[in-house]
Scaffold this active site. Sequence first.
Site, PDB file in Angstrom:
ATOM      1  N   ARG A   1       0.756  -1.061  -0.024  1.00 28.69           N
ATOM      2  CA  ARG A   1      -0.239   0.094  -0.139  1.00 28.69           C
ATOM      3  C   ARG A   1       0.973   1.181   0.129  1.00 28.69           C
ATOM      4  O   ARG A   1       0.892   2.180  -0.883  1.00 28.69           O
ATOM      5  CB  ARG A   1      -1.087  -0.134   1.121  1.00 28.69           C
ATOM      6  CG  ARG A   1      -1.847   1.229   1.257  1.00 28.69           C
ATOM      7  CD  ARG A   1      -3.138   0.963   2.035  1.00 28.69           C
ATOM      8  NE  ARG A   1      -3.461   0.099   3.025  1.00 28.69           N
ATOM      9  CZ  ARG A   1      -2.793   0.237   4.276  1.00 28.69           C
ATOM     10  NH1 ARG A   1      -2.053   1.331   4.572  1.00 28.69           N
ATOM     11  NH2 ARG A   1      -3.035  -0.593   5.100  1.00 28.69           N
TER      12      ARG A   1
ATOM     13  N   LYS B   1      -6.614  10.264 -18.466  1.00 30.53           N
ATOM     14  CA  LYS B   1      -6.843  10.977 -19.961  1.00 30.53           C
ATOM     15  C   LYS B   1      -5.496  10.496 -20.433  1.00 30.53           C
ATOM     16  O   LYS B   1      -5.143   9.590 -21.172  1.00 30.53           O
ATOM     17  CB  LYS B   1      -7.137  12.169 -19.382  1.00 30.53           C
ATOM     18  CG  LYS B   1      -8.376  12.484 -18.424  1.00 30.53           C
ATOM     19  CD  LYS B   1      -9.544  11.848 -19.031  1.00 30.53           C
ATOM     20  CE  LYS B   1     -10.761  12.182 -18.031  1.00 30.53           C
ATOM     21  NZ  LYS B   1     -10.742  12.050 -16.582  1.00 30.53           N
TER      22      LYS B   1
ATOM     23  N   TYR C   1     -12.882  21.275 -13.750  1.00 30.32           N
ATOM     24  CA  TYR C   1     -13.562  20.037 -13.670  1.00 30.32           C
ATOM     25  C   TYR C   1     -14.768  19.817 -12.664  1.00 30.32           C
ATOM     26  O   TYR C   1     -14.469  20.049 -11.478  1.00 30.32           O
ATOM     27  CB  TYR C   1     -12.580  18.691 -13.473  1.00 30.32           C
ATOM     28  CG  TYR C   1     -13.188  17.499 -13.286  1.00 30.32           C
ATOM     29  CD1 TYR C   1     -14.171  16.808 -14.398  1.00 30.32           C
ATOM     30  CD2 TYR C   1     -13.050  16.633 -12.280  1.00 30.32           C
ATOM     31  CE1 TYR C   1     -14.531  15.634 -14.220  1.00 30.32           C
ATOM     32  CE2 TYR C   1     -13.598  15.513 -11.965  1.00 30.32           C
ATOM     33  CZ  TYR C   1     -14.470  14.753 -13.072  1.00 30.32           C
ATOM     34  OH  TYR C   1     -15.060  13.607 -12.907  1.00 30.32           O
TER      35      TYR C   1
ATOM     36  N   ASP D   1      -4.018  21.670 -12.301  1.00 33.08           N
ATOM     37  CA  ASP D   1      -4.429  20.538 -12.986  1.00 33.08           C
ATOM     38  C   ASP D   1      -4.191  20.678 -14.243  1.00 33.08           C
ATOM     39  O   ASP D   1      -4.401  21.440 -15.220  1.00 33.08           O
ATOM     40  CB  ASP D   1      -6.141  20.616 -12.805  1.00 33.08           C
ATOM     41  CG  ASP D   1      -6.747  19.240 -13.242  1.00 33.08           C
ATOM     42  OD1 ASP D   1      -5.809  18.656 -14.212  1.00 33.08           O
ATOM     43  OD2 ASP D   1      -7.907  19.048 -12.982  1.00 33.08           O
TER      44      ASP D   1
HETATM   45  C1  PLP Z   1      -9.396  18.177 -15.873  1.00 33.14           C
HETATM   46  C2  PLP Z   1      -9.918  17.044 -15.040  1.00 33.14           C
HETATM   47  N1  PLP Z   1      -9.343  16.928 -13.913  1.00 33.14           N
HETATM   48  C3  PLP Z   1      -9.692  15.803 -12.988  1.00 33.14           C
HETATM   49  C4  PLP Z   1     -10.439  14.625 -13.494  1.00 33.14           C
HETATM   50  C5  PLP Z   1     -10.744  13.632 -12.480  1.00 33.14           C
HETATM   51  O1  PLP Z   1      -9.921  12.370 -12.819  1.00 33.14           O
HETATM   52  P1  PLP Z   1     -10.727  11.061 -12.610  1.00 33.14           P
HETATM   53  O2  PLP Z   1     -11.802  10.859 -13.378  1.00 33.14           O
HETATM   54  O3  PLP Z   1      -9.267  10.127 -13.135  1.00 33.14           O
HETATM   55  O4  PLP Z   1     -10.819  10.751 -11.072  1.00 33.14           O
HETATM   56  C6  PLP Z   1     -10.964  14.775 -14.834  1.00 33.14           C
HETATM   57  C7  PLP Z   1     -11.916  13.698 -15.220  1.00 33.14           C
HETATM   58  O5  PLP Z   1     -12.737  13.937 -16.133  1.00 33.14           O
HETATM   59  C8  PLP Z   1     -10.515  15.896 -15.435  1.00 33.14           C
HETATM   60  O6  PLP Z   1     -11.204  15.868 -16.848  1.00 33.14           O
END
Ligand code: PLP
Length: 387
Positions: free
Chosen positions: A58, A208, A110, A183
Amino acid sequence: MSKKPPTPRTNLHPQTIAAQGLGWIDAETGAVVPPIHNATTYARDESYELIGGRSYARPNNPTLEQPEQLLAALEGGEAAALFASGMASAVTLFQSLSPGDHVVAPRSMYWGLRDWLTGEGRRWGLAVDLVDSTVLEAVASAVQPGRTKLIWIETPANPDWGVTDIAGVAAIARRAGAKLAVDNTVPTPVLTRPLALGADFVMHSATKYLNGHTDLLAGALVAARQDDHWQRILALRGSGGAVLGAFEAWLLLRGMRTLFVRVRHASVSALEIARHFDGHPKLVEVLYPGLERHPGHAVAARQMEGGFGAMLSLRVKGGAEGALKVAARCHLWVRATSLGGTESLLEHRASVEGPSSPVQKDLLRLSVGLEEPGDLIEDLEQALQAL
Ligand SMILES: Cc1ncc(COP(=O)(O)O)c(C=O)c1O
């Protein structure tokens, strides 16, 4: 046992480092692809010392180390950590703050994370202010020196692709004694390196572009410095258990080897698609920072290198009905959420986010994949003729 990766030579282009997975060669077999360590526990010798320095999977799985070190090298950070999802990585960063701490985040980001911040985050004691982060004065006036501990930004941001000046926000954060987290899911380190612009942390939904094949959930944090805050984040991951599985980490490394060619190809296609549909009689607007008319173009041109990303949105004439009609008529674009895969996706965000969504009802979000752009343009053209 795998050899330690050689320290990346500073004269190597990041694409070279990625393509060779940091140049890691298995010391025992000479294999150029690492093994997957599925073991959850590690043995001790007769004097009860850990044989390989690891105790339990872990907090510590060796399969994660190579993709983590590769991502840290690509982002120019001192260290990276992989998580079970992008959300798990972001939430861990927010949980490394203390109840009562103040956080500034963008209104346009997001939506899943915005929901978490304004719901669970506030319930957990964080004071959260949402601002238009594309306006530096709005960020500066929301910051409370001494109390604001973290500024969070996303650029270009879902789903209008508004651009935030990373260096400008980093300066505001520094003056206030706060940290800046970016992000970087959409541009990836191929197009933007926030740490070099003054950010303290980079976050990825590795689900992604980093993976790029729509077949795993993963998240990552990258730190500019391996300081006490970073150690706390690692401890939270180890104790909370939001860690990435070994097979996913192995797949992620495989995806990251082709990151540069995928992101560059898809960005070139996105620009071609945006330019083709800009001014289209069936559209209200094309939202893409690569278009000169986009309000964030000048900042994007300054802080992005080699392209403007592979995400864009179309605002369709005829409101929600028009947008849904166009979506229904597409054959090649897959009607699905998410982004960053080889296949192009199209999404009506307002439907997905529900009635409280601030997203315009006429907006279709496009994730441009690796298909021939002419095929994608033709499919959208025939769909728009339905209006
Ligand atoms: C820009 C962005 N940040 C964070 C996330 C969250 O990631 P996850 O779906 O891998 O938890 C997403 C998901 O669509 C995203 O598009």
